[in-house]
Design a protein around this motif. Structure first.
Motif, PDB file in Angstrom:
ATOM      1  N   GLY A  15       0.822  -1.210   0.000  1.00 46.41           N
ATOM      2  CA  GLY A  15       0.000   0.000   0.000  1.00 46.41           C
ATOM      3  C   GLY A  15       0.852   1.255   0.000  1.00 46.41           C
ATOM      4  O   GLY A  15       0.550   2.230  -0.696  1.00 46.41           O
ATOM      5  N   ALA A  16       1.941   1.238   0.751  1.00 46.43           N
ATOM      6  CA  ALA A  16       2.838   2.396   0.782  1.00 46.43           C
ATOM      7  C   ALA A  16       3.521   2.567  -0.570  1.00 46.43           C
ATOM      8  O   ALA A  16       3.678   3.687  -1.062  1.00 46.43           O
ATOM      9  CB  ALA A  16       3.879   2.230   1.887  1.00 46.43           C
ATOM     10  N   PHE A  17       3.938   1.466  -1.188  1.00 45.22           N
ATOM     11  CA  PHE A  17       4.582   1.560  -2.495  1.00 45.22           C
ATOM     12  C   PHE A  17       3.604   2.052  -3.554  1.00 45.22           C
ATOM     13  O   PHE A  17       4.001   2.744  -4.493  1.00 45.22           O
ATOM     14  CB  PHE A  17       5.172   0.212  -2.907  1.00 45.22           C
ATOM     15  N   ASP A  18       2.352   1.700  -3.408  1.00 47.43           N
ATOM     16  CA  ASP A  18       1.332   2.174  -4.337  1.00 47.43           C
ATOM     17  C   ASP A  18       1.226   3.700  -4.255  1.00 47.43           C
ATOM     18  O   ASP A  18       1.124   4.375  -5.278  1.00 47.43           O
ATOM     19  CB  ASP A  18      -0.008   1.516  -4.028  1.00 47.43           C
ATOM     20  N   TRP A  19       1.276   4.234  -3.039  1.00 43.78           N
ATOM     21  CA  TRP A  19       1.230   5.689  -2.866  1.00 43.78           C
ATOM     22  C   TRP A  19       2.429   6.339  -3.528  1.00 43.78           C
ATOM     23  O   TRP A  19       2.310   7.359  -4.198  1.00 43.78           O
ATOM     24  CB  TRP A  19       1.196   6.043  -1.376  1.00 43.78           C
TER      25      TRP A  19
END
Length: 65
Positions: A15-19
């Protein structure tokens, strides 16, 4: 149990990498600006003063663990 925790952590990391992927241009601009600023501070000698000041601020700090 460790594998379950690793899977949960991996899911949250995705999820953080998606951001980061969605805001890639701004992440690169901010990172580049920070690198340029650090380089200027190093060239002018202001970095040493800044680090010395931060060391005095954290002089009495102890880790709680």
């Amino acid at each position: 149990m460790p594998f379950v925790l690793a899977a949960v952590a991996f899911r949250k990391a995705l999820g953080a990498f998606d951001w980061v992927k969605r805001h890639y241009v701004w992440v690169m601009r901010v990172g580049g600006t920070m690198m340029i600023l650090t380089g200027v501070l190093l060239l002018t000698g202001a970095w040493d003063s800044l680090v010395a000041q931060m060391q005095t601020w954290s002089n009495g700090f102890t880790v709680g663990i």
